[in-house]
Design a protein around this motif. Structure first.
Motif, short mmCIF file in Angstrom:
data_model
loop_
_atom_site.label_atom_id
_atom_site.label_comp_id
_atom_site.label_asym_id
_atom_site.label_seq_id
_atom_site.Cartn_x
_atom_site.Cartn_y
_atom_site.Cartn_z
N ARG A 1 68.34 66.92 13.67
CA ARG A 1 69.18 66.78 12.28
C ARG A 1 70.72 67.16 12.89
N PHE B 1 62.45 67.15 12.88
CA PHE B 1 63.23 66.00 13.07
C PHE B 1 64.49 66.34 13.68
N ALA C 1 55.40 68.19 6.71
CA ALA C 1 56.35 69.46 6.93
C ALA C 1 56.91 69.74 8.23
N TRP D 1 59.01 67.31 9.54
CA TRP D 1 60.47 67.42 8.96
C TRP D 1 61.39 68.57 9.60
#
Length: 568
Positions: free
Chosen positions: A34, A32, A26, A29
Motif C-alpha cells: 500500500r 497487501f 484480513a 489485506w
C-alpha cells in the motif's frame, strides 16, 4: 451412524470455515502493498513523501541505521536520583523520536543510568543526536533596562583580575553604529496569529535603540574594555577574541554570586556575527524571573512567512495565555527575550499584549531548523541534561545480506517440514501443511498489524515457531493413531486425538510465550525482535494447530461421510 451429520455439526463447520476465510482475507489485506507516508531526505531537507511497500517494518539490523547510548550529563552539576530522572527523560526522548519520523525506533532504559535509542534507516545522525540531546527548556524573559551590568562591571573586573582571566589584547574594537545595527537588529520576531482577537494582537517592530547605543562604555578591566552596549536595552556586544575569557569569567562562582539581584546573563543563540573584518557575539542581561516557560505550550508548528521567513507558531494553554497576556501587557515597549536552553533566540519589542498564539522567527534559520525547534517544544524539556556515551552506524548492505539469508533459511525450513510431514503422515500431513501455510500468513499479518519490527533474530524466531507449529500437529497425529489402534472410528479417533493432545500443546506454548514475554520486557533491540516474532508465531500456531487443522479434518469427514480410512 456416521453416514449423515447432525444439522448442528454442519452449522458449526460453516462458522469455522467462515472464520478461517475471514481471518485469511484480513491477513491478506494487512500484508497487501500500500501507499504509505514516509520521511525522506531531499536536497538536504527532510520531507514527507508517499511510497508503496508491504507494511512490514524492518529493524535496525535489516535496513541499517543508528544506535545511540545516552547517559545523564553531570559535568555541570550532580543529579541526586539518576534513575528517577532518567525515567522522566525517557518519556521526553521517546516522544521526540516518535515525531522525528523514524519508521520503528527503539527507545528504552537500560539499567539505572542509560537510555538506548535505535533508529532504523536514519541517514542524518548529527541531526538525530541534536534532537535527542537538546534540553529544549523555553523561557520568555524581559531584558534589563536598569543598567545592572554597568553597575556590576567594576566588581566583575576585580574578580576576573584576581582569577587571572584576561584577553591577549584588551583593546577590543567597538562596532560602528551602522555595522552594529546591521548585525544585531531585531525585526518582527514575535507576532500574533491572524486569527487572534484584535485586543490580543501584537505587532513587533524593529528597534533603533539610539538611546542605548549612545550609552558610554565603562572603562578598565576585562568587562569594561570588551563588553559594549548593543542595539536594545540589556543587549551587549562582545568581540570574538574576548569571548573565551568573558565566558570563562561568567562561569566563576564569585561572579555568579556578584550578579545583580534578580538578573541573569545569557549568550545569544547565534554564535558569531560578522561585521566587516570583525566578529562579535551577543550577550544579554535578563530578568531572572521568566514571564512564562515552555511548560504552558500546547502546540508548536513550523511555518514559512513571506516576510518573516521560517517561523515556529506556538499555542499556549488557558493558564499560560492568561498569564502571558497580563505580563506582556505590563511591558509594552519593552524587549522580551525568547530563551531556549539558556540561549537567547530573539529579543523583540512588545507593541501590545500577547494572548494565546504567537510565533518565534528564526531570522535566517532553515525550515529544517524550524521543524526541529517545533518538535522539541512539543515534546517538552528534558528534566536532566543528556550526553551521547556511544554512537554506532550500521550499514544497509549488511541488512540486505541478512534479509536474503533469513528468507533462504525460511524457505529451506518450510520445504523440509512439507516434505517430511507429507512423506510420513500422508493425507493428514498434507492437511497440516495447508494449516501451516495459513499459520505463516496469520503470523506475518499479526506483525504488520501491530507495527512490530522484523529483525534478523526475529526471522530466526519465525523459523523456530514453524517447527513448534509442526510439533503440535505431530502430537495430535500420534494421539489419533493411538485411538485408531484401539479400534475407534475415524471421527471419534480425530475428536479424541485433538482433545487429549490439547493440554500438552497449550502447556508447552504457554510456557514458551511466557519466556518470550520476559525476553521482550527485559531485552533490547534484536532480542525484542526475536521475542515478538516468537510470541506472534506461537499464538498463530495454537490457532492453526487446534482450530484450523481440526476444521480441515471435519471438512474431509463431511465429504467422505466417515466411510474412508484415514491416511495417517
Amino acid at each position: 451412524r456416521h453416514s449423515l451429520w447432525p444439522p448442528a455439526s454442519m452449522a458449526n463447520l460453516k462458522y469455522r470455515v467462515l472464520l478461517i476465510v475471514g481471518l485469511f482475507a484480513a491477513s491478506a489485506w494487512a500484508l497487501f502493498p500500500r501507499t504509505v507516508v514516509e520521511r525522506v531526505k531531499r536536497d538536504g531537507v527532510f520531507v514527507y513523501d508517499t511510497v508503496r511497500r508491504v507494511p512490514l517494518k524492518r529493524g535496525l539490523d535489516l535496513q541499517g541505521g543508528m544506535h545511540l547510548t545516552l547517559e545523564v550529563d553531570e559535568s555541570k552539576q550532580a543529579v541526586a536520583n539518576k534513575s528517577e530522572a532518567l525515567d522522566r527523560a525517557l518519556k521526553v526522548v521517546r516522544q521526540r523520536i516518535d515525531e522525528f519520523g523514524v519508521s520503528e525506533p527503539v527507545v528504552q532504559k537500560v539499567g539505572n543510568d542509560r537510555i538506548i535509542v535505535e533508529l532504523p534507516g536514519i541517514d542524518d545522525p548529527e541531526r538525530a543526536q541534536d534532537v535527542v540531546q537538546k534540553s529544549a527548556f523555553l523561557e520568555f524573559q524581559i531584558t534589563d533596562e536598569t543598567g545592572a551590568l554597568e553597575k556590576a562591571t567594576p566588581r566583575f573586573d576585580e574578580i576576573a583580575r584576581a582569577a587571572g582571566i584576561a584577553v591577549g589584547s584588551q583593546a577590543a574594537g567597538t562596532p560602528a553604529a551602522g555595522d552594529s545595527a546591521k548585525s544585531t537588529s531585531v525585526t518582527s520576531l514575535l507576532t500574533q496569529k491572524s486569527d487572534s482577537a484584535p485586543k490580543d494582537s501584537a505587532a513587533v517592530a524593529g528597534t533603533t535603540g539610539t538611546d542605548s547605543a549612545a550609552a558610554k562604555p565603562v572603562a578598565g578591566g576585562l568587562f569594561a574594555n570588551n563588553v559594549q552596549p548593543g542595539q536594545i536595552p540589556g543587549q551587549y556586544i562582545v568581540s570574538e577574541t574576548a569571548f573565551p575569557a568573558i565566558d570563562r569569567a561568567l562561569q566563576l562562582p564569585a561572579i555568579q554570586a556578584a550578579m545583580p539581584p534578580g538578573k541573569v546573563i545569557r549568550w545569544g543563540v547565534v554564535d558569531t556575527v560578522e561585521t566587516g573584518a570583525q566578529r562579535f557575539r551577543a550577550l544579554y542581561v535578563l530578568d531572572a524571573r521568566p514571564i512564562i516557560t515552555g511548560e504552558v505550550l500546547t502546540d508548536a508548528r513550523p511555518n514559512t512567512d513571506p516576510v518573516e521567513g521560517n517561523v515556529v507558531q506556538f499555542t499556549l494553554n488557558n493558564e499560560g495565555a492568561r498569564r502571558f497576556k497580563v505580563e506582556t501587557g505590563k511591558h509594552i515597549r519593552d524587549n522580551m527575550a525568547i530563551v531556549l536552553d539558556q540561549k537567547v533566540i530573539t529579543a523583540p519589542t512588545l507593541q501590545s499584549a500577547i494572548g494565546r498564539n504567537g510565533q518565534i522567527t528564526l531570522g535566517g534559520g532553515t525550515l529544517q531548523a524550524a521543524q526541529d525547534l517545533a518538535l522539541v517544544l512539543r515534546a517538552g524539556a528534558l528534566p536532566v541534561p543528556l550526553k551521547v556515551a556511544e554512537v554506532r552506524q550500521i550499514g544497509a548492505s549488511l541488512g540486505n545480506d541478512s534479509v536474503n539469508k533469513g528468507i533462504f533459511a525460511l524457505i529451506v525450513a518450510f520445504g523440509l517440514v512439507l516434505a517430511i510431514m507429507i512423506a510420513y503422515y500422508k493425507l493428514s500431513g498434507a492437511l497440516a501443511v495447508a494449516a501451516l501455510v495459513l499459520y505463516m500468513v496469520y503470523t506475518m499479518a499479526m506483525l504488520a498489524g501491530f507495527n512490530a519490527v522484523l529483525t534478523l533474530p526475529g526471522l530466526a524466531g519465525f523459523v523456530l515457531s514453524i517447527g513448534i507449529a509442526v510439533d503440535a500437529n505431530v502430537l495430535i497425529f500420534e494421539r489419533i493413531r493411538e485411538e485408531l489402534d484401539q479400534g475407534k472410528s475415524v471421527r471419534l479417533a480425530i475428536d479424541e486425538g485433538f482433545r487429549h493432545a490439547l493440554s500438552a500443546i497449550v502447556d508447552t506454548s504457554a510456557a514458551t510465550i511466557l519466556s518470550g514475554m520476559v525476553l521482550y520486557q527485559y531485552g533490547t533491540g534484536p532480542v525484542r525482535g526475536f521475542a515478538v516474532t516468537l510470541v506472534a508465531g506461537l499464538v498463530a500456531s495454537l490457532f492453526t494447530a487446534i482450530f484450523v487443522s481440526k476444521t480441515f479434518f471435519l471438512i474431509w469427514l463431511n465429504r467422505s461421510r466417515g466411510t474412508q480410512t484415514l491416511s495417517i
